[in-house]
Structure formats: structure tokens, C-alpha cells
Design a protein around this motif. Sequence first.
Motif, mmCIF file in Angstrom:
data_model
loop_
_atom_site.group_PDB
_atom_site.id
_atom_site.type_symbol
_atom_site.label_atom_id
_atom_site.label_comp_id
_atom_site.label_asym_id
_atom_site.label_seq_id
_atom_site.Cartn_x
_atom_site.Cartn_y
_atom_site.Cartn_z
ATOM 1 N N LYS A 227 0.676 10.264 4.685
ATOM 2 C CA LYS A 227 2.113 10.519 4.642
ATOM 3 C C LYS A 227 2.340 11.840 5.355
ATOM 4 C CE LYS A 227 1.356 9.580 0.334
ATOM 5 N NZ LYS A 227 1.078 9.548 -0.977
ATOM 6 N N ALA A 228 3.249 11.852 6.324
ATOM 7 C CA ALA A 228 3.503 13.076 7.074
ATOM 8 C C ALA A 228 4.940 13.072 7.574
ATOM 9 C CB ALA A 228 2.535 13.171 8.258
ATOM 10 N N ARG A 229 5.340 14.211 8.058
ATOM 11 C CA ARG A 229 6.675 14.338 8.637
ATOM 12 C C ARG A 229 6.568 15.206 9.871
ATOM 13 N NH1 ARG A 229 12.178 16.036 5.530
ATOM 14 N NH2 ARG A 229 13.540 15.581 7.263
ATOM 15 N N LEU B 219 4.075 7.047 8.077
ATOM 16 C CA LEU B 219 3.259 6.445 7.027
ATOM 17 C C LEU B 219 2.137 5.679 7.707
ATOM 18 C CD1 LEU B 219 6.143 4.999 4.833
ATOM 19 C CD2 LEU B 219 4.965 7.176 4.547
ATOM 20 N N GLY B 220 0.909 5.986 7.335
ATOM 21 C CA GLY B 220 -0.255 5.297 7.889
ATOM 22 C C GLY B 220 -0.972 4.550 6.786
ATOM 23 N N LEU B 221 -1.068 3.246 6.927
ATOM 24 C CA LEU B 221 -1.705 2.421 5.910
ATOM 25 C C LEU B 221 -3.114 2.036 6.332
ATOM 26 C CD1 LEU B 221 1.260 0.010 5.091
ATOM 27 C CD2 LEU B 221 0.606 2.117 3.926
ATOM 28 N N SER B 222 -4.049 2.164 5.400
ATOM 29 C CA SER B 222 -5.430 1.753 5.658
ATOM 30 C C SER B 222 -5.584 0.267 5.354
ATOM 31 C CB SER B 222 -6.388 2.550 4.761
ATOM 32 O OG SER B 222 -6.201 2.168 3.398
ATOM 33 N N ARG B 223 -6.701 -0.280 5.744
ATOM 34 C CA ARG B 223 -6.989 -1.686 5.446
ATOM 35 C C ARG B 223 -6.972 -1.915 3.923
ATOM 36 N NH1 ARG B 223 -8.425 -5.516 8.606
ATOM 37 N NH2 ARG B 223 -9.123 -4.138 10.253
ATOM 38 N N LEU B 224 -7.505 -0.935 3.165
ATOM 39 C CA LEU B 224 -7.497 -1.049 1.702
ATOM 40 C C LEU B 224 -6.061 -1.073 1.173
ATOM 41 C CD1 LEU B 224 -8.944 -1.184 -1.017
ATOM 42 C CD2 LEU B 224 -9.061 1.323 -0.971
ATOM 43 N N ASN B 225 -5.181 -0.227 1.746
ATOM 44 C CA ASN B 225 -3.776 -0.249 1.341
ATOM 45 C C ASN B 225 -3.172 -1.627 1.580
ATOM 46 O OD1 ASN B 225 -3.363 3.008 2.770
ATOM 47 N ND2 ASN B 225 -3.487 2.564 0.598
ATOM 48 N N LEU B 226 -3.450 -2.207 2.739
ATOM 49 C CA LEU B 226 -2.911 -3.533 3.060
ATOM 50 C C LEU B 226 -3.434 -4.587 2.090
ATOM 51 C CD1 LEU B 226 -3.141 -3.437 6.953
ATOM 52 C CD2 LEU B 226 -1.129 -3.060 5.513
ATOM 53 N N LYS B 227 -4.708 -4.484 1.747
ATOM 54 C CA LYS B 227 -5.288 -5.437 0.799
ATOM 55 C C LYS B 227 -4.592 -5.342 -0.553
ATOM 56 C CE LYS B 227 -9.605 -6.874 -1.307
ATOM 57 N NZ LYS B 227 -10.780 -6.396 -1.961
ATOM 58 N N LYS B 228 -4.380 -4.116 -1.025
ATOM 59 C CA LYS B 228 -3.709 -3.929 -2.310
ATOM 60 C C LYS B 228 -2.281 -4.467 -2.266
ATOM 61 C CE LYS B 228 -6.460 -0.156 -4.077
ATOM 62 N NZ LYS B 228 -6.486 1.190 -4.636
ATOM 63 N N LEU B 229 -1.576 -4.232 -1.156
ATOM 64 C CA LEU B 229 -0.228 -4.771 -1.018
ATOM 65 C C LEU B 229 -0.245 -6.292 -1.099
ATOM 66 C CD1 LEU B 229 1.210 -2.490 1.806
ATOM 67 C CD2 LEU B 229 1.939 -2.547 -0.595
ATOM 68 N N GLN B 230 -1.212 -6.911 -0.435
ATOM 69 C CA GLN B 230 -1.320 -8.369 -0.456
ATOM 70 C C GLN B 230 -1.690 -8.892 -1.843
ATOM 71 O OE1 GLN B 230 -4.047 -8.667 2.868
ATOM 72 N NE2 GLN B 230 -2.415 -9.492 4.155
ATOM 73 N N GLU C 9 6.762 14.410 -1.226
ATOM 74 C CA GLU C 9 5.487 14.489 -0.500
ATOM 75 C C GLU C 9 5.686 14.569 1.010
ATOM 76 O OE1 GLU C 9 2.346 11.792 -1.746
ATOM 77 O OE2 GLU C 9 3.405 11.479 -3.645
ATOM 78 N N VAL C 10 6.855 14.139 1.489
ATOM 79 C CA VAL C 10 7.153 14.210 2.926
ATOM 80 C C VAL C 10 8.444 14.990 3.173
ATOM 81 C CG1 VAL C 10 5.875 12.167 3.646
ATOM 82 C CG2 VAL C 10 8.220 11.905 2.831
ATOM 83 N N GLY C 11 8.759 15.904 2.248
ATOM 84 C CA GLY C 11 9.917 16.769 2.419
ATOM 85 C C GLY C 11 11.254 16.106 2.149
ATOM 86 N N LEU C 12 11.279 15.029 1.383
ATOM 87 C CA LEU C 12 12.526 14.330 1.061
ATOM 88 C C LEU C 12 12.704 14.272 -0.453
ATOM 89 C CD1 LEU C 12 12.272 11.462 3.691
ATOM 90 C CD2 LEU C 12 13.799 13.422 3.764
#
Length: 65
Positions: free
Chosen positions: A3-5, A12-23, A34-37
Motif C-alpha cells: 500500500k503506497a501513495r 495497491l499491489g496484490l501478491s499471488r497469495l492475496n489473490l488466492k485469499k480473495l478467491q 495507512e495510505v494517508g486517507l
Amino acid sequence: MIKARAGDTVILGLSRLNLKKLQEGKPIMFDGAEVGLSGQRFVIVFGETESAIIAELNAVGRETH
């Protein structure tokens, strides 16, 4: 997950593990501070169709209220 700004761009950068968890039906949620918002909440969900995404968002809404 990264997570960056950069100026007015939120990255937002998602890893393969993030994608697996989403699925697997495990949404990613984080505080916008966390990103200034500060005061904003981010929720990222996955669905095979828009209807599936709406169902997932409804489920997340029930869990957070």
C-alpha cells in the motif's frame, strides 16, 4: 500486499497469495490512514461476476456492522 501513495495516486499491489485469499472469499480490508486517507476504509473483494461481487460486499457489510 503493498500500500503506497504518490501524490494523488493510491497504489495497491496484490501478491499471488492475496489473490488466492480473495478467491477463497477472504476480503482484504484496511484503514485508509495507512495510505494517508484517514477516515476512509478500503475493502477489496473478488467475484467471478458482478453479481458475485455484490453478494460478497453484502456479506462483508453484515460482518462489519
